[in-house]
Design a protein around this motif. Structure first.
Motif, PDB file in Angstrom:
ATOM      1  N   THR A 199       0.830  -1.207   0.000  1.00  0.00           N
ATOM      2  CA  THR A 199       0.000   0.000   0.000  1.00  0.00           C
ATOM      3  C   THR A 199       0.862   1.253   0.000  1.00  0.00           C
ATOM      4  OG1 THR A 199      -1.752  -1.161   1.199  1.00  0.00           O
ATOM      5  CG2 THR A 199      -1.811   1.245   1.231  1.00  0.00           C
ATOM      6  N   GLY A 200       1.898   1.256   0.834  1.00  0.00           N
ATOM      7  CA  GLY A 200       2.777   2.412   0.887  1.00  0.00           C
ATOM      8  C   GLY A 200       3.498   2.663  -0.422  1.00  0.00           C
ATOM      9  N   VAL A 201       3.985   1.608  -1.055  1.00  0.00           N
ATOM     10  CA  VAL A 201       4.692   1.757  -2.329  1.00  0.00           C
ATOM     11  C   VAL A 201       3.754   2.283  -3.409  1.00  0.00           C
ATOM     12  CG1 VAL A 201       5.849   0.487  -4.176  1.00  0.00           C
ATOM     13  CG2 VAL A 201       6.441   0.032  -1.792  1.00  0.00           C
ATOM     14  N   VAL A 202       2.524   1.805  -3.417  1.00  0.00           N
ATOM     15  CA  VAL A 202       1.546   2.287  -4.407  1.00  0.00           C
ATOM     16  C   VAL A 202       1.256   3.771  -4.192  1.00  0.00           C
ATOM     17  CG1 VAL A 202      -0.851   2.112  -5.155  1.00  0.00           C
ATOM     18  CG2 VAL A 202       0.499   0.041  -4.815  1.00  0.00           C
ATOM     19  N   LEU A 203       1.089   4.174  -2.939  1.00  0.00           N
ATOM     20  CA  LEU A 203       0.757   5.566  -2.638  1.00  0.00           C
ATOM     21  C   LEU A 203       1.907   6.517  -2.943  1.00  0.00           C
ATOM     22  CD1 LEU A 203      -1.183   5.217   0.742  1.00  0.00           C
ATOM     23  CD2 LEU A 203      -2.135   5.833  -1.486  1.00  0.00           C
ATOM     24  N   VAL A 204       3.122   6.070  -2.675  1.00  0.00           N
ATOM     25  CA  VAL A 204       4.262   6.985  -2.739  1.00  0.00           C
ATOM     26  C   VAL A 204       5.019   6.899  -4.064  1.00  0.00           C
ATOM     27  CG1 VAL A 204       6.471   7.556  -1.652  1.00  0.00           C
ATOM     28  CG2 VAL A 204       4.522   6.972  -0.231  1.00  0.00           C
ATOM     29  N   VAL A 205       5.069   5.707  -4.678  1.00  0.00           N
ATOM     30  CA  VAL A 205       5.915   5.529  -5.852  1.00  0.00           C
ATOM     31  C   VAL A 205       5.102   5.151  -7.089  1.00  0.00           C
ATOM     32  CG1 VAL A 205       7.892   4.314  -6.819  1.00  0.00           C
ATOM     33  CG2 VAL A 205       7.845   4.832  -4.374  1.00  0.00           C
ATOM     34  N   VAL A 206       4.448   3.999  -7.034  1.00  0.00           N
ATOM     35  CA  VAL A 206       3.820   3.437  -8.242  1.00  0.00           C
ATOM     36  C   VAL A 206       2.689   4.317  -8.755  1.00  0.00           C
ATOM     37  CG1 VAL A 206       2.605   1.456  -9.195  1.00  0.00           C
ATOM     38  CG2 VAL A 206       4.457   1.109  -7.548  1.00  0.00           C
TER      39      VAL A 206
ATOM     40  N   ALA B 121       2.587   9.096 -16.353  1.00  0.00           N
ATOM     41  CA  ALA B 121       2.660   8.578 -17.724  1.00  0.00           C
ATOM     42  C   ALA B 121       1.381   8.852 -18.508  1.00  0.00           C
ATOM     43  CB  ALA B 121       2.937   7.074 -17.696  1.00  0.00           C
ATOM     44  N   ASN B 122       0.329   9.293 -17.828  1.00  0.00           N
ATOM     45  CA  ASN B 122      -0.950   9.593 -18.486  1.00  0.00           C
ATOM     46  C   ASN B 122      -1.437  10.966 -18.052  1.00  0.00           C
ATOM     47  OD1 ASN B 122      -1.785   6.772 -19.743  1.00  0.00           O
ATOM     48  ND2 ASN B 122      -0.990   6.378 -17.677  1.00  0.00           N
ATOM     49  N   PRO B 123      -0.758  12.026 -18.479  1.00  0.00           N
ATOM     50  CA  PRO B 123      -1.108  13.374 -18.011  1.00  0.00           C
ATOM     51  C   PRO B 123      -2.491  13.806 -18.491  1.00  0.00           C
ATOM     52  CG  PRO B 123       0.490  13.492 -19.794  1.00  0.00           C
ATOM     53  CD  PRO B 123       0.358  12.054 -19.446  1.00  0.00           C
ATOM     54  N   GLY B 124      -3.133  14.606 -17.692  1.00  0.00           N
ATOM     55  CA  GLY B 124      -4.464  15.116 -17.986  1.00  0.00           C
ATOM     56  C   GLY B 124      -4.989  15.846 -16.762  1.00  0.00           C
ATOM     57  N   ARG B 125      -6.130  16.514 -16.907  1.00  0.00           N
ATOM     58  CA  ARG B 125      -6.654  17.290 -15.792  1.00  0.00           C
ATOM     59  C   ARG B 125      -6.995  16.401 -14.597  1.00  0.00           C
ATOM     60  NH1 ARG B 125      -8.372  22.329 -15.407  1.00  0.00           N
ATOM     61  NH2 ARG B 125      -8.218  22.567 -17.681  1.00  0.00           N
ATOM     62  N   VAL B 126      -7.656  15.272 -14.874  1.00  0.00           N
ATOM     63  CA  VAL B 126      -8.056  14.385 -13.780  1.00  0.00           C
ATOM     64  C   VAL B 126      -6.842  13.702 -13.166  1.00  0.00           C
ATOM     65  CG1 VAL B 126      -9.401  12.338 -13.166  1.00  0.00           C
ATOM     66  CG2 VAL B 126     -10.351  14.032 -14.741  1.00  0.00           C
ATOM     67  N   THR B 127      -5.997  13.119 -14.005  1.00  0.00           N
ATOM     68  CA  THR B 127      -4.840  12.393 -13.480  1.00  0.00           C
ATOM     69  C   THR B 127      -3.872  13.327 -12.761  1.00  0.00           C
ATOM     70  OG1 THR B 127      -3.785  12.602 -15.653  1.00  0.00           O
ATOM     71  CG2 THR B 127      -4.967  10.555 -15.184  1.00  0.00           C
ATOM     72  N   ASP B 128      -3.690  14.544 -13.266  1.00  0.00           N
ATOM     73  CA  ASP B 128      -2.794  15.492 -12.604  1.00  0.00           C
ATOM     74  C   ASP B 128      -3.365  15.929 -11.257  1.00  0.00           C
ATOM     75  OD1 ASP B 128      -1.135  15.268 -14.742  1.00  0.00           O
ATOM     76  OD2 ASP B 128      -1.384  17.310 -15.484  1.00  0.00           O
ATOM     77  N   THR B 129      -4.692  16.033 -11.192  1.00  0.00           N
ATOM     78  CA  THR B 129      -5.310  16.406  -9.913  1.00  0.00           C
ATOM     79  C   THR B 129      -5.146  15.296  -8.884  1.00  0.00           C
ATOM     80  OG1 THR B 129      -6.951  17.790 -11.047  1.00  0.00           O
ATOM     81  CG2 THR B 129      -7.474  17.063  -8.806  1.00  0.00           C
ATOM     82  N   VAL B 130      -5.406  14.059  -9.315  1.00  0.00           N
ATOM     83  CA  VAL B 130      -5.225  12.927  -8.400  1.00  0.00           C
ATOM     84  C   VAL B 130      -3.769  12.812  -7.973  1.00  0.00           C
ATOM     85  CG1 VAL B 130      -5.391  10.422  -8.168  1.00  0.00           C
ATOM     86  CG2 VAL B 130      -7.193  11.686  -9.355  1.00  0.00           C
ATOM     87  N   ARG B 131      -2.873  13.005  -8.910  1.00  0.00           N
ATOM     88  CA  ARG B 131      -1.445  12.913  -8.606  1.00  0.00           C
ATOM     89  C   ARG B 131      -1.024  13.955  -7.580  1.00  0.00           C
ATOM     90  NH1 ARG B 131       3.480  14.285 -12.770  1.00  0.00           N
ATOM     91  NH2 ARG B 131       5.180  13.352 -11.538  1.00  0.00           N
ATOM     92  N   ALA B 132      -1.581  15.153  -7.698  1.00  0.00           N
ATOM     93  CA  ALA B 132      -1.229  16.216  -6.760  1.00  0.00           C
ATOM     94  C   ALA B 132      -1.716  15.923  -5.353  1.00  0.00           C
ATOM     95  CB  ALA B 132      -1.811  17.546  -7.236  1.00  0.00           C
ATOM     96  N   LEU B 133      -2.751  15.093  -5.234  1.00  0.00           N
ATOM     97  CA  LEU B 133      -3.328  14.805  -3.928  1.00  0.00           C
ATOM     98  C   LEU B 133      -2.799  13.523  -3.308  1.00  0.00           C
ATOM     99  CD1 LEU B 133      -7.037  15.822  -4.629  1.00  0.00           C
ATOM    100  CD2 LEU B 133      -5.206  17.182  -3.599  1.00  0.00           C
ATOM    101  N   LEU B 134      -1.854  12.862  -3.966  1.00  0.00           N
ATOM    102  CA  LEU B 134      -1.217  11.674  -3.405  1.00  0.00           C
ATOM    103  C   LEU B 134      -0.065  12.092  -2.482  1.00  0.00           C
ATOM    104  CD1 LEU B 134      -1.026   9.231  -6.468  1.00  0.00           C
ATOM    105  CD2 LEU B 134      -2.532   9.070  -4.479  1.00  0.00           C
ATOM    106  N   PRO B 135       0.292  11.244  -1.525  1.00  0.00           N
ATOM    107  CA  PRO B 135       1.416  11.597  -0.642  1.00  0.00           C
ATOM    108  C   PRO B 135       2.745  11.747  -1.373  1.00  0.00           C
ATOM    109  CG  PRO B 135       0.695   9.326  -0.270  1.00  0.00           C
ATOM    110  CD  PRO B 135      -0.343   9.974  -1.124  1.00  0.00           C
ATOM    111  N   SER B 136       2.826  11.234  -2.596  1.00  0.00           N
ATOM    112  CA  SER B 136       4.048  11.412  -3.385  1.00  0.00           C
ATOM    113  C   SER B 136       4.323  12.881  -3.684  1.00  0.00           C
ATOM    114  CB  SER B 136       3.940  10.630  -4.700  1.00  0.00           C
ATOM    115  OG  SER B 136       2.751  10.967  -5.398  1.00  0.00           O
TER     116      SER B 136
END
Length: 280
Positions: free
Chosen positions: A197-204, A211-226
């Motif tokens: 779980t930690g590796v998925v949240l922080v790295v994967v 690798a799949n940029p877009g408004r939704v994916t970039d928003t989700v990415r910004a809200l991850l602990p990574s």
């Protein structure tokens, strides 16, 4: 006339001459958790391995970076954070799950019935161990890149806007990742589940979304602990990241805030489970 002492009151009396037994105070619980952490040899090797991985990564990348690449010297020194995250996640996971994997949970929480002081002590112990490891790793990384700087790699210039913050951010982010691992481990109680779980949240998760940029994916990415990795960037790098994203622009400290919220939220869930559910 003989005075009869009620049984309840008599049971609370301490026999004369008997030494007072201190209860499970936080300093005593803290000392116990520190002993658990440092007495396991594998934890020491984990810390040393993390330091070597950070320094080795910085040394290897520093050999291929040149001043005209647009990379700052602080980036070279902190470039080992990518691998360091794994070491700090494992550290936190080990502390968070140790009571349940070793079968000592019932004994520990019988000695500390309120339970939450144990989790609080684990937080302090993990933060202290991660802080020391991160500082040593940062120093080792700086020393390891000395030859690379002499060969043409950009030198560490603290006058560059955000360079000092990037070095501090390396330490803060490492401690945050370790505490996230602790929180996930204390919540899930199984090392494999917590680590995955930690590796998925922080790295994967971050890599897949990048690798799949877009408004939704970039928003989700910004809200991850990574997003805590933003703490390692100087001002120029942060400006470039915010200009390229289609999601929220987190600014200077936004990534650190996101990581802190994740740590507090998962720790809160772990504390709730520990306080109100079975420890087995």
């Amino acid at each position: 006339m003989t005075t009869v002492v009620p049984a309840a009151r008599a049971g609370r009396r301490r026999p004369r001459g008997a030494p007072a037994r201190p209860g499970p105070t936080l300093p005593r619980v803290l000392a116990a958790e520190w002993t658990k952490l440092t007495s396991v040899r594998s934890n020491v090797w984990l810390a040393l391995g993390t330091v070597v991985a950070v320094a080795g990564t910085a040394y290897g990348l520093g050999m291929f970076v040149r001043p005209d690449d647009g990379r700052s010297g602080s980036w070279v020194v902190t470039s080992g954070f990518v691998l360091a995250q794994l070491g700090f996640l494992v550290l936190g996971t080990v502390v968070g799950t140790s009571e349940h994997t070793t079968g000592t949970a019932r004994t520990t929480f019988a000695a500390v019935p309120r339970r939450l002081p144990v989790l609080g002590a684990q937080v302090l112990v993990t933060a202290a161990a991660a802080l020391v490891t991160a500082v040593v790793a940062l120093g080792a990384s700086y020393v390891a890149t000395t030859d690379a700087r002499a060969g043409g790699a950009p030198g560490l210039d603290l006058s560059v806007p955000g360079a000092s913050r990037a070095l501090l951010g390396f330490v803060v982010a490492c401690v945050g990742v370790a505490l996230l691992g602790l929180a996930v481990g204390a919540l899930l109680r199984r090392p494999a589940d917590a680590l995955v779980t930690g590796v998925v949240l922080v790295v994967v998760g971050d890599q897949l979304l990048a690798a799949n940029p877009g408004r939704v994916t970039d928003t989700v990415r910004a809200l991850l602990p990574s997003s805590g990795a933003r703490l390692l960037q100087d001002d120029a790098a942060l400006a470039a990241l915010d200009a390229a994203t289609r999601g929220p622009q987190l600014g200077t400290w936004g990534g650190g805030v996101v990581l802190a919220v994740w740590v507090l939220a998962v720790l809160g869930a772990a504390a709730y489970r520990l306080r109100w559910h079975d420890v087995g």
